[in-house]
Design an enzyme around this catalytic site. Structure first.
Site, mmCIF file in Angstrom:
data_model
loop_
_atom_site.group_PDB
_atom_site.id
_atom_site.type_symbol
_atom_site.label_atom_id
_atom_site.label_comp_id
_atom_site.label_asym_id
_atom_site.label_seq_id
_atom_site.Cartn_x
_atom_site.Cartn_y
_atom_site.Cartn_z
ATOM 1 N N ASP A 174 0.892 -1.268 -0.006
ATOM 2 C CA ASP A 174 -0.059 -0.082 0.212
ATOM 3 C C ASP A 174 0.744 1.170 -0.096
ATOM 4 O O ASP A 174 2.221 1.181 -0.713
ATOM 5 C CB ASP A 174 -1.079 0.002 1.181
ATOM 6 C CG ASP A 174 -2.331 0.453 0.925
ATOM 7 O OD1 ASP A 174 -2.317 1.779 0.861
ATOM 8 O OD2 ASP A 174 -3.145 -0.261 0.826
ATOM 9 N N HIS A 215 -4.059 5.268 4.062
ATOM 10 C CA HIS A 215 -4.686 3.757 3.884
ATOM 11 C C HIS A 215 -4.184 2.667 4.355
ATOM 12 O O HIS A 215 -4.564 1.833 4.889
ATOM 13 C CB HIS A 215 -4.718 3.780 2.135
ATOM 14 C CG HIS A 215 -5.675 2.872 1.629
ATOM 15 N ND1 HIS A 215 -5.164 1.703 0.795
ATOM 16 C CD2 HIS A 215 -7.055 3.145 1.561
ATOM 17 C CE1 HIS A 215 -6.251 1.122 0.674
ATOM 18 N NE2 HIS A 215 -7.460 1.831 0.674
ATOM 19 N N SER A 390 -11.743 -1.848 0.637
ATOM 20 C CA SER A 390 -10.206 -1.795 1.031
ATOM 21 C C SER A 390 -10.414 -2.298 2.348
ATOM 22 O O SER A 390 -9.312 -2.762 2.971
ATOM 23 C CB SER A 390 -9.751 -0.313 1.244
ATOM 24 O OG SER A 390 -9.365 0.175 -0.059
#
Length: 652
Positions: A174, A215, A390
């Protein structure tokens, strides 16, 4: 055990990788293939001679290297002929390619506002004391925030059996991981981590004013956030380890960054979790390039000392106007594609549907701010608003970590079998009205009743329930670890090319084009398949509007799979699909012998025309019944396992 014949599939899958950006973008990254015998020191010397920096060997290769030219800008619309020529003309270089850049997007919906079960007395199990645990309804759903009680991952029972992720490392591929966060730092595996965006061993996120690079940290906390430490919530595998692989935070993605990320430390990393993919805009068709595909194939062949790396993928956030079978990562046989449901069992509005999704977990529930995913955030903080598929993929990775702790000998295929057999329909349902045409086909498909059509739960030929949105259902951690303890390694896997139709056929403006392939599953050959795992329809077609072309595959046992749904935003009339492997898991466990039907038709307003140029049927599975030797732990039954075992005995 090492699986046979896997590398054969890489040959034809690599055909479709040419689909990319509308306008070519060339980066300052070069893929350099040295002549035989060229080693790392040779690569350093050659790079220095021509003013390049050698970032190291390409994953899943012997003499291929990743060069960067610092004198070039990160992205330009023209090739750098001069720099390419320097390397191309070097006597020690076999081949060189200046890498194109492409887009990969994080799959996080942004809110509008910013051992034996009998050994345990589960009524006395203590819940974690972490301050946000009460908001983690997907771990323990008591009906809070309007949710449906007991609609969760059933992790507390798995924890009570002693499985908390010990000795299992999950890599978050990520935008970085805040490994100094108080809820993550004690579970961070530095040796297995790397920053491929900055080319250093410190995958720390780059801070921005809009918290865009939070994230990866949020995904990491879902898996390994510490228990009972007074910080944030708790991870699904809170005694496991997390590795950070920073690879999303640069202007453009390249094939080598992806390949090196997915091939990084395969003997130290058990699970790779990816919550990103091609742009979820309802019109993109894209997938892994050559080096990345080789890295994935090597991972499932050689990772974890031959047991196979586990690749977990978020299925996508394109909503009902997109189809995750157009995403070559989520639709791969070698990844486990995970969709999501909200806290009442309904699909989220951003959920894509497709036949390659294997199972589901959970993400933010509707518009209620109390129903987001609670996890770690940047600056040592916590959040309750993580969302999208996600958030679903890391939850699945956490459950898989529990299963690997329960049985470290599970292969990558074993984990897919366990997912199919222990996922549950529970209370999952499609909450949207959909426009489905009547195919007029004789099969076992169950249509909706009334004025509103939904993706209904179906049953395949061996009694397994599946849904086009949710795969085989929501993961159940306790059921998975219990069956994992009793598991026997899956028999060898084979790949059967069951038939090919390469004569062009016109798709009628109204009605169906039906192509048929009769197969014996390669009976009598070394590639014989009698019990299916994955099925691929490798298809080429062009039409006046790609997004209005739909495809269905019907098995000899009558199981109907929609392998391509309507994508109203996809107005392509030029590229179509070329050798695209549309994959389905819905026929899992079935006998492939008999007549397979491919149905192509148009759906949507306006005049349509198109030509289906190729249909090749690929069957992947086993010659031996996969579950014959499995006996559940005394006192523990698995209804799905029992159902399939009986079906296989009847057909034997």
């Amino acid at each position: 055990m090492k699986n046979t014949h896997v590398d054969l599939i890489c040959v034809f899958l690599s055909i479709f990788i040419g689909i990319g950006e509308a306008v070519d973008v060339y980066t300052n990254h070069f893929h350099v293939h040295l002549k035989e015998g060229g080693g790392l020191e040779d690569a350093h010397r050659i790079a220095k001679r021509h003013g390049f920096i050698n970032r190291g060997q390409v994953a899943a290769s012997d003499n291929e290297y990743h060069f960067v030219q610092p004198a070039l800008v990160h992205a330009r619309t023209r090739r750098s002929a001069g720099h390419h020529a320097k390397l191309h003309n070097d006597d020690e270089v076999l081949h060189v390619e200046q890498l194109k850049g492409y887009t990969r997007t994080k799959r996080g919906y942004r809110p509008l506002e910013q051992r034996l079960e009998s050994q345990f007395d589960f009524s006395a199990v203590m819940s974690p004391s972490d301050p946000l645990y009460g908001y983690q309804w997907y771990l323990k759903n008591t009906g809070q925030a309007g949710g449906k009680a007991r609609l969760d991952l059933n992790v507390e029972r798995a924890w009570a059996m002693g499985f908390t992720g010990k000795n299992i490392t999950t890599a978050i591929m990520d935008d970085g991981v805040d490994y100094m966060h108080p809820d993550i730092k004690n579970n961070f595996n530095a040796e297995a981590s790397y920053d491929f965006s900055s080319n250093d061993p410190f995958p720390y996120p780059r801070y921005t004013d809009d918290w865009f690079n939070s994230h990866g940290t949020r995904c990491a906390g879902e898996i390994v956030a510490a228990r009972d430490n007074g910080v944030c919530g708790v991870g699904v595998a809170y005694d496991g380890k997390v590795a950070g692989i920073r690879m999303l935070d640069q202007p453009y993605m390249t094939d080598l960054i992806e390949a090196n990320s997915m091939g990084h430390e395969p003997s130290k990393i058990h699970i790779y979790s990816a919550s990103w993919g091609p742009t979820d805009d309802g019109k993109t068709v894209d997938g892994p390039r050559n080096a990345t595909m080789r890295a994935i194939v090597r991972g499932v062949n050689e990772g974890r000392n031959g047991l196979g790396s586990i690749f977990v993928w978020a299925s996508g956030d394109g909503g009902e106007d997109d189809d995750c079978n157009c995403d070559g990562y989520a639709a791969s046989m070698w990844t486990i594609s995970i969709n999501s449901a909200i806290n009442n069992g309904e699909n989220a509005h951003y959920d894509e549907s497709c036949s390659s999704t294997l199972a589901s977990t959970f993400s933010n529930g509707g518009r209620n701010p109390e129903t987001g995913v609670a996890t770690t955030d940047l600056y040592g903080r916590c959040t309750r608003s993580h969302s999208g598929t996600s958030a679903a993929a890391p939850e699945a990775a956490g459950v898989f970590a529990l299963a690997l702790e329960a049985n470290p000998s599970l292969t990558w295929r074993d984990l897919q079998h366990l997912t199919v057999l222990t996922s549950s329909r529970n209370s999952l349902f499609d909450g949207r009205c959909r426009d489905f045409p009547s195919l007029g086909i004789n099969d076992n498909h169950r249509d909706s009743h009334g004025n509103c059509s939904h993706f209904e739960w179906q049953m395949n030929g061996v009694g397994l329930e599946y849904n086009h949105l949710f795969g085989f259902g929501v993961l159940d951690a306790a059921e998975m670890v219990m069956l994992a303890m009793a598991w026997k390694t899956s028999p060898p896997r084979y790949h059967c090319t069951a038939g090919l139709i390469d004569t062009p056929h016109e798709i009628p403006a109204d009605g169906n084009l039906i192509l048929e392939i009769n197969t014996d599953g390669c009976a009598g050959s070394q590639f014989e398949v009698r019990y299916l795992e994955h099925v691929q329809a490798v298809v080429s077609f062009n039409s006046t509007r790609r997004g209005d072309t739909t495809l269905y595959l019907i098995s000899p046992m009558g199981t109907r799979t929609m392998i391509l749904s309507r994508r109203p935003k996809d107005d392509d009339s030029k590229d179509g699909f070329t050798n695209w492997p549309f994959m389905t898991t819905h026929t899992w466990g079935e006998n492939p012998t008999g007549k397979w039907r491919l149905v192509a038709r148009f759906q949507g307003p306006g005049a349509h025309a198109g030509t289906l140029k190729k249909f090749e049927l690929m069957l992947h599975g086993t010659r031996e019944a996969p579950y014959n030797l499995i006996e559940p732990i005394v006192g523990q039954t698995n209804k799905k396992l029992d159902t399939v075992q009986k079906a296989h005995k009847r057909s034997h």
